[in-house]
Enzyme design. Structure first.
Site, PDB file in Angstrom:
ATOM      1  N   ARG A  92       0.846  -1.200   0.000  1.00  0.00           N
ATOM      2  CA  ARG A  92       0.000   0.000   0.000  1.00  0.00           C
ATOM      3  C   ARG A  92       0.880   1.248   0.000  1.00  0.00           C
ATOM      4  NH1 ARG A  92      -2.092  -3.972   3.349  1.00  0.00           N
ATOM      5  NH2 ARG A  92      -4.237  -4.595   2.953  1.00  0.00           N
ATOM      6  N   VAL A 122     -10.556   6.672   2.029  1.00  0.00           N
ATOM      7  CA  VAL A 122     -10.481   5.212   1.938  1.00  0.00           C
ATOM      8  C   VAL A 122      -9.304   4.780   1.056  1.00  0.00           C
ATOM      9  CG1 VAL A 122     -11.763   3.121   1.261  1.00  0.00           C
ATOM     10  CG2 VAL A 122     -12.993   5.071   2.253  1.00  0.00           C
ATOM     11  N   ASP A 152      -9.327  -4.687   8.136  1.00  0.00           N
ATOM     12  CA  ASP A 152      -8.438  -5.674   8.756  1.00  0.00           C
ATOM     13  C   ASP A 152      -9.054  -6.202  10.056  1.00  0.00           C
ATOM     14  OD1 ASP A 152      -5.893  -4.323   7.165  1.00  0.00           O
ATOM     15  OD2 ASP A 152      -7.309  -2.905   8.020  1.00  0.00           O
ATOM     16  N   ARG A 155     -11.682  -8.623   9.172  1.00  0.00           N
ATOM     17  CA  ARG A 155     -11.069  -9.912   8.776  1.00  0.00           C
ATOM     18  C   ARG A 155     -10.621 -10.688  10.012  1.00  0.00           C
ATOM     19  NH1 ARG A 155      -7.660  -7.056   3.946  1.00  0.00           N
ATOM     20  NH2 ARG A 155      -9.158  -7.434   2.279  1.00  0.00           N
ATOM     21  N   HIS A 179      -2.832   0.757   8.294  1.00  0.00           N
ATOM     22  CA  HIS A 179      -3.545  -0.186   7.425  1.00  0.00           C
ATOM     23  C   HIS A 179      -2.515  -0.624   6.381  1.00  0.00           C
ATOM     24  CE1 HIS A 179      -6.220  -2.052   4.600  1.00  0.00           C
ATOM     25  NE2 HIS A 179      -6.016  -1.130   3.686  1.00  0.00           N
TER      26      HIS A 179
HETATM   27  P1  NAD Z   1      -9.921   1.493  -9.313  1.00  0.00           P
HETATM   28  O1  NAD Z   1      -8.765   1.686 -10.236  1.00  0.00           O
HETATM   29  O2  NAD Z   1     -10.930   0.463  -9.626  1.00  0.00           O
HETATM   30  O3  NAD Z   1     -10.683   2.882  -9.124  1.00  0.00           O
HETATM   31  C1  NAD Z   1     -10.036   4.085  -8.916  1.00  0.00           C
HETATM   32  C2  NAD Z   1     -10.926   5.166  -9.483  1.00  0.00           C
HETATM   33  O4  NAD Z   1     -10.342   6.436  -9.194  1.00  0.00           O
HETATM   34  C3  NAD Z   1     -11.101   5.075 -11.005  1.00  0.00           C
HETATM   35  O5  NAD Z   1     -12.483   5.070 -11.333  1.00  0.00           O
HETATM   36  C4  NAD Z   1     -10.412   6.325 -11.517  1.00  0.00           C
HETATM   37  O6  NAD Z   1     -10.993   6.856 -12.708  1.00  0.00           O
HETATM   38  C5  NAD Z   1     -10.600   7.268 -10.317  1.00  0.00           C
HETATM   39  N1  NAD Z   1      -9.677   8.392 -10.343  1.00  0.00           N
HETATM   40  C6  NAD Z   1      -8.349   8.393 -10.613  1.00  0.00           C
HETATM   41  N2  NAD Z   1      -7.868   9.654 -10.553  1.00  0.00           N
HETATM   42  C7  NAD Z   1      -8.909  10.450 -10.226  1.00  0.00           C
HETATM   43  C8  NAD Z   1      -9.049  11.845 -10.019  1.00  0.00           C
HETATM   44  N3  NAD Z   1      -7.998  12.674 -10.140  1.00  0.00           N
HETATM   45  N4  NAD Z   1     -10.262  12.324  -9.721  1.00  0.00           N
HETATM   46  C9  NAD Z   1     -11.333  11.502  -9.603  1.00  0.00           C
HETATM   47  N5  NAD Z   1     -11.270  10.163  -9.786  1.00  0.00           N
HETATM   48  C10 NAD Z   1     -10.068   9.654 -10.097  1.00  0.00           C
HETATM   49  O7  NAD Z   1      -9.289   1.238  -7.857  1.00  0.00           O
HETATM   50  P2  NAD Z   1     -10.042   0.596  -6.609  1.00  0.00           P
HETATM   51  O8  NAD Z   1      -9.829  -0.878  -6.611  1.00  0.00           O
HETATM   52  O9  NAD Z   1     -11.407   1.164  -6.556  1.00  0.00           O
HETATM   53  O10 NAD Z   1      -9.171   1.204  -5.401  1.00  0.00           O
HETATM   54  C11 NAD Z   1      -9.285   2.568  -5.050  1.00  0.00           C
HETATM   55  C12 NAD Z   1      -8.395   2.869  -3.858  1.00  0.00           C
HETATM   56  O11 NAD Z   1      -8.915   2.214  -2.681  1.00  0.00           O
HETATM   57  C13 NAD Z   1      -6.957   2.356  -4.020  1.00  0.00           C
HETATM   58  O12 NAD Z   1      -6.049   3.319  -3.516  1.00  0.00           O
HETATM   59  C14 NAD Z   1      -6.945   1.106  -3.165  1.00  0.00           C
HETATM   60  O13 NAD Z   1      -5.652   0.758  -2.724  1.00  0.00           O
HETATM   61  C15 NAD Z   1      -7.847   1.546  -2.033  1.00  0.00           C
HETATM   62  N6  NAD Z   1      -8.345   0.473  -1.158  1.00  0.00           N
HETATM   63  C16 NAD Z   1      -8.433   0.770   0.164  1.00  0.00           C
HETATM   64  C17 NAD Z   1      -8.833  -0.201   1.065  1.00  0.00           C
HETATM   65  C18 NAD Z   1      -8.881   0.128   2.538  1.00  0.00           C
HETATM   66  O14 NAD Z   1      -9.050  -0.760   3.393  1.00  0.00           O
HETATM   67  N7  NAD Z   1      -8.756   1.384   2.913  1.00  0.00           N
HETATM   68  C19 NAD Z   1      -9.163  -1.487   0.605  1.00  0.00           C
HETATM   69  C20 NAD Z   1      -9.102  -1.752  -0.757  1.00  0.00           C
HETATM   70  C21 NAD Z   1      -8.673  -0.763  -1.643  1.00  0.00           C
END
Ligand code: NAD
Length: 315
Positions: A92, A122, A152, A155, A179
């Site tokens: 991450r 998030v 987490d 989980r 995280h």
């Molecule tokens: P994804 O690639 O499916 O979606 C990301 C989205 O962000 C896309 O739709 C993209 O177009 C958009 N985006 C990119 N730049 C942008 C901007 N400048 N303005 C607006 N939108 C923009 O990715 P995902 O699988 O949805 O993951 C998103 C984030 O969530 C990642 O950073 C991932 O690591 C994180 N995540 C966090 C947790 C947690 O527990 N906190 C768990 C899983 C994933």
């Protein structure tokens, strides 16, 4: 005459796998009256808003639309899920530079809109991006919250629940810290019905290494899912909808969130995962768990790791 409350309005920024799952979870649970969605993939958002609205004859919110930054002005909650996800083999923390750039391009226009509500971050690395959102926005600490170790912790509760044959909701357990790879289970507290998991394990003929196996299983779960299907989203989509609900419905609920340290655990100047109370005004209280010496050392190591990455990234 019944008092008409202001409709609860959420703006979601980032309509990818995590964002759209969050949105669907919100719709299914009827968490707000209004949901606006922003993403650079504008046509995709328009389609997704119509698709989500297709679920609303039987659910809530009723008003779902493709939004733009001026729509943030009177929102109660902004949820940021925009950003690159981990690729197989990436941590991450490896996402920090690209996602900090994306984050500042989002937070600045939100603040310019006149938004005066609560940020829920998030996107990863969530502790660092939450800290950056606080810095960029200039908002008070109680109105910038990260999802922290919610996923987490869920989980961990599930794995312990399966081992002890109890509903995960009856497992009192936390993952604390970053995280990410330095997170750790609070074994000196984690219990079911007041019986420590460490005692339960011993009473069932297992040694201490079982606790380490559970820790590893939880910490590696995201890597396992990413290796198998490329992304994780159902768990975090549901967990972040639960956090949004606790905030919007003023639940005063204790959740493991990324919040600003102000001397708790001897830490300052960073956001990290700890139990905290949230409600309609955002962060209401940080609960500093009494930790064993070993857990305190793990919390400090986790904070050190986050600070090292932040020092480089914020230069
Ligand atoms: P994804 O690639 O499916 O979606 C990301 C989205 O962000 C896309 O739709 C993209 O177009 C958009 N985006 C990119 N730049 C942008 C901007 N400048 N303005 C607006 N939108 C923009 O990715 P995902 O699988 O949805 O993951 C998103 C984030 O969530 C990642 O950073 C991932 O690591 C994180 N995540 C966090 C947790 C947690 O527990 N906190 C768990 C899983 C994933």
């Amino acid at each position: 005459m019944a008092r008409v409350e202001k409709p609860r309005k959420v703006i979601l920024v980032g309509d990818g796998a995590v964002g759209s799952t969050f949105a669907f979870s919100m719709v299914q649970q009827g968490i707000a009256e209004e949901l606006g969605i922003i993403d650079i993939a504008k046509e995709h958002v328009q389609g997704d808003a119509i698709d989500l609205a297709d679920a609303t004859p039987w659910t809530y919110p009723k008003n779902i639309y493709a939004a733009d930054y001026p729509d943030c002005k009177d929102a109660d909650l902004i949820v940021i899920t925009a950003g690159a996800p981990q690729k197989p083999g990436e941590t991450r923390l490896d996402l920090v530079n690209k996602n900090l750039k994306i984050l500042s391009s989002i937070v600045e226009p939100i603040v310019e809109s006149g938004f005066d509500g609560i940020f829920l971050v998030v996107a990863n690395p969530v502790d660092i991006l939450t800290h950056a959102t606080w810095k960029i926005s200039g908002f008070p600490k109680d109105r910038v919250i990260g999802s922290g170790t919610s996923l987490d912790t869920g989980r961990l509760q599930k794995v312990i629940g399966e081992m002890e044959h109890v509903d995960p909701r009856s497992v009192n357990a936390y993952m604390l810290g970053e995280h990410g790879d330095t997170e750790f289970p609070a074994w000196s507290y984690n219990n079911v019905g007041g019986v420590k998991v460490s005692d339960w394990v011993k009473a069932h003929g297992m040694d201490e290494s079982k606790l380490e196996d559970i820790h590893k299983e939880v910490a590696n779960m995201a890597y396992d899912i990413i290796n198998k299907k490329g992304a994780t989203f159902y768990g975090i989509g549901t967990a972040s909808a639960m956090i949004a609900k606790a905030i919007l419905n003023d639940e005063h609920r204790v959740l493991p969130l990324s919040v600003a340290m102000d001397g708790q655990y001897g830490l300052h100047d960073l956001h990290i995962g700890t139990p905290a109370v949230v409600g309609r005004k955002g962060l209401e209280q940080i609960i500093e768990m009494p930790l064993s010496d070993d857990e305190q050392a793990k919390m400090e190591a986790s904070a050190k790791q986050l600070k090292e990455v932040m020092d480089k990234a914020f230069k």
